[in-house]
Design an enzyme around this catalytic site. Structure first.
Site, mmCIF file in Angstrom:
data_model
loop_
_atom_site.group_PDB
_atom_site.id
_atom_site.type_symbol
_atom_site.label_atom_id
_atom_site.label_comp_id
_atom_site.label_asym_id
_atom_site.label_seq_id
_atom_site.Cartn_x
_atom_site.Cartn_y
_atom_site.Cartn_z
ATOM 1 N N SER A 1 0.832 -1.198 0.000
ATOM 2 C CA SER A 1 0.000 0.000 0.000
ATOM 3 C C SER A 1 0.868 1.251 0.000
ATOM 4 O O SER A 1 1.972 1.256 0.563
ATOM 5 C CB SER A 1 -0.897 0.026 1.243
ATOM 6 O OG SER A 1 -1.514 1.292 1.364
ATOM 7 N N TYR B 1 -2.680 -1.260 10.004
ATOM 8 C CA TYR B 1 -2.770 -1.702 8.601
ATOM 9 C C TYR B 1 -1.480 -1.371 7.860
ATOM 10 O O TYR B 1 -0.929 -2.213 7.136
ATOM 11 C CB TYR B 1 -3.975 -1.020 7.940
ATOM 12 C CG TYR B 1 -4.054 -1.216 6.442
ATOM 13 C CD1 TYR B 1 -4.525 -2.411 5.904
ATOM 14 C CD2 TYR B 1 -3.656 -0.201 5.563
ATOM 15 C CE1 TYR B 1 -4.589 -2.589 4.532
ATOM 16 C CE2 TYR B 1 -3.727 -0.372 4.194
ATOM 17 C CZ TYR B 1 -4.192 -1.565 3.677
ATOM 18 O OH TYR B 1 -4.254 -1.743 2.314
HETATM 19 P P1 NAD Z 1 -11.547 -5.933 -0.976
HETATM 20 O O1 NAD Z 1 -11.998 -5.819 0.440
HETATM 21 O O2 NAD Z 1 -12.501 -5.515 -2.034
HETATM 22 O O3 NAD Z 1 -11.065 -7.407 -1.295
HETATM 23 C C1 NAD Z 1 -10.252 -8.111 -0.404
HETATM 24 C C2 NAD Z 1 -10.294 -9.584 -0.752
HETATM 25 O O4 NAD Z 1 -9.517 -10.298 0.224
HETATM 26 C C3 NAD Z 1 -11.707 -10.152 -0.700
HETATM 27 O O5 NAD Z 1 -11.915 -10.993 -1.814
HETATM 28 C C4 NAD Z 1 -11.721 -10.950 0.593
HETATM 29 O O6 NAD Z 1 -12.585 -12.058 0.552
HETATM 30 C C5 NAD Z 1 -10.272 -11.400 0.702
HETATM 31 N N1 NAD Z 1 -9.958 -11.659 2.110
HETATM 32 C C6 NAD Z 1 -9.949 -10.763 3.126
HETATM 33 N N2 NAD Z 1 -9.695 -11.400 4.289
HETATM 34 C C7 NAD Z 1 -9.536 -12.718 3.990
HETATM 35 C C8 NAD Z 1 -9.272 -13.867 4.775
HETATM 36 N N3 NAD Z 1 -9.094 -13.809 6.106
HETATM 37 N N4 NAD Z 1 -9.193 -15.065 4.166
HETATM 38 C C9 NAD Z 1 -9.345 -15.153 2.804
HETATM 39 N N5 NAD Z 1 -9.607 -14.097 2.015
HETATM 40 C C10 NAD Z 1 -9.704 -12.888 2.600
HETATM 41 O O7 NAD Z 1 -10.192 -5.088 -1.039
HETATM 42 P P2 NAD Z 1 -9.344 -4.516 -2.268
HETATM 43 O O8 NAD Z 1 -9.462 -3.063 -2.231
HETATM 44 O O9 NAD Z 1 -9.667 -5.257 -3.509
HETATM 45 O O10 NAD Z 1 -7.868 -4.860 -1.757
HETATM 46 C C11 NAD Z 1 -7.083 -5.887 -2.296
HETATM 47 C C12 NAD Z 1 -5.660 -5.726 -1.748
HETATM 48 O O11 NAD Z 1 -5.154 -4.442 -2.111
HETATM 49 C C13 NAD Z 1 -5.574 -5.797 -0.231
HETATM 50 O O12 NAD Z 1 -4.395 -6.485 0.150
HETATM 51 C C14 NAD Z 1 -5.485 -4.357 0.166
HETATM 52 O O13 NAD Z 1 -4.856 -4.168 1.415
HETATM 53 C C15 NAD Z 1 -4.689 -3.763 -0.972
HETATM 54 N N6 NAD Z 1 -4.866 -2.336 -1.145
HETATM 55 C C16 NAD Z 1 -6.082 -1.805 -1.403
HETATM 56 C C17 NAD Z 1 -6.211 -0.439 -1.532
HETATM 57 C C18 NAD Z 1 -7.527 0.228 -1.812
HETATM 58 O O14 NAD Z 1 -7.601 1.451 -1.747
HETATM 59 N N7 NAD Z 1 -8.598 -0.505 -2.112
HETATM 60 C C19 NAD Z 1 -5.100 0.391 -1.405
HETATM 61 C C20 NAD Z 1 -3.866 -0.186 -1.145
HETATM 62 C C21 NAD Z 1 -3.754 -1.543 -1.016
#
Ligand code: NAD
Length: 254
Positions: free
Chosen positions: A147, A160
């Site tokens: 991130s 986080y």
């Molecule tokens: P999201 O919440 O839409 O999706 C997260 C996914 O992870 C989901 O499919 C969920 O089922 C899975 N997941 C979460 N906990 C789990 C567990 N305990 N066991 C199995 N699966 C699990 O989030 P996103 O925005 O698509 O984020 C995806 C990645 O990108 C994450 O690692 C997040 O930290 C990172 N990220 C997101 C952002 C943002 O702004 N959305 C920014 C920086 C980094």
């Protein structure tokens, strides 16, 4: 484009958000994609269906990450399907995307919440990679979702951000250990991306504006903004890049 013809990819957390976009994009490039989901089997099935309807190849594999043992359990399921479909258990690309957010000031962060975000974002990723190593082919790819909060101090997300700092360290540390096999290890650092993880901000007028103004381009990132870079890192075009934490935040807070 078919840069990933003949490759097999495992994308964790691919039933929605960034993971879903990555699964669709890697399949479009010709990879067979294992669409991992935690609990939402139907959403993962929809992603598989969408890939198949576009002429690609995919299947779903479910496993919630709670303890380290869950990594081995995921691979038991993956092994079975891969043996059926390909006659062996190896794959080429691991995208560690599954993760949870935690918005809480340090004063309000409970031990349970801290453990949950560490277990999902750090521990699960570590053991998923550990268990992947005997299965990953030479010249494979490990792509970890980090991130931009490891670079930009954002109030209320200390725990986080720490998890993503650990991901950056893991990425750097493993890169030299796996280079002799031609396996690259890189991390992506998105800024604000319009996914369910940011539902509260997206639904609030000032939150929406805050997220948009973060980027130099004045808009929220889309999951495809991350998926396109992931496809490059997954391909042989990125063979000379390893151990890097790549900012994909639309130039947030430069
Ligand atoms: P999201 O919440 O839409 O999706 C997260 C996914 O992870 C989901 O499919 C969920 O089922 C899975 N997941 C979460 N906990 C789990 C567990 N305990 N066991 C199995 N699966 C699990 O989030 P996103 O925005 O698509 O984020 C995806 C990645 O990108 C994450 O690692 C997040 O930290 C990172 N990220 C997101 C952002 C943002 O702004 N959305 C920014 C920086 C980094």
């Amino acid at each position: 484009m078919s840069r990933l013809n003949g490759k097999i990819a495992l994308v964790t957390g691919a039933s929605r958000g960034i993971g879903r976009a990555v699964a669709l994009r890697l399949a479009k490039e010709g990879a067979m994609v294992a669409v991992h989901y935690g609990t939402n089997r139907d959403a993962a099935a929809d992603v598989v269906r969408q890939i198949e309807q576009s002429g690609g190849e995919a299947f779903s594999v479910g496993q919630e990450f709670v303890t380290a043992a869950n990594a081995a359990e995921l691979y038991e399921g993956l092994d079975q399907v891969l043996e059926q479909r390909t006659g062996q258990r190896c794959f080429d690309i691991l995208v560690n995307n599954a993760g949870v957010g935690l918005v809480a000031a340090i004063e309000e962060t409970t031990e349970n919440a801290f453990d949950q975000v560490m277990n999902t974002n750090v521990k699960a990723t570590f053991f998923l990679i550990q268990q992947a190593l005997p299965r990953l082919r030479d010249d494979g790819r490990i792509i970890n979702l980090s991130s931009a909060t490891t670079r930009i101090s954002l109030p209320g997300v200390a725990a986080y951000s720490m998890t993503k700092g650990a991901i950056n360290t893991l990425t750097l540390s493993l890169s030299t250990q796996l280079a002799h096999r031609g396996i690259t290890v890189n991390a992506l650092q998105p800024g604000f991306i319009a996914t369910d993880m940011n539902k509260a901000l997206l639904q609030d007028e000032s939150g929406y504006k805050f997220g948009a103004e973060y980027s130099s381009f004045g808009r929220w990132g889309e999951p495809s903004d991350i998926a396109d870079v992931t496809a490059f890192l997954a391909s042989s075009d990125s063979r000379w890049i390893t151990g890097q934490c790549i900012d994909v935040s639309g130039g947030s807070h430069l």
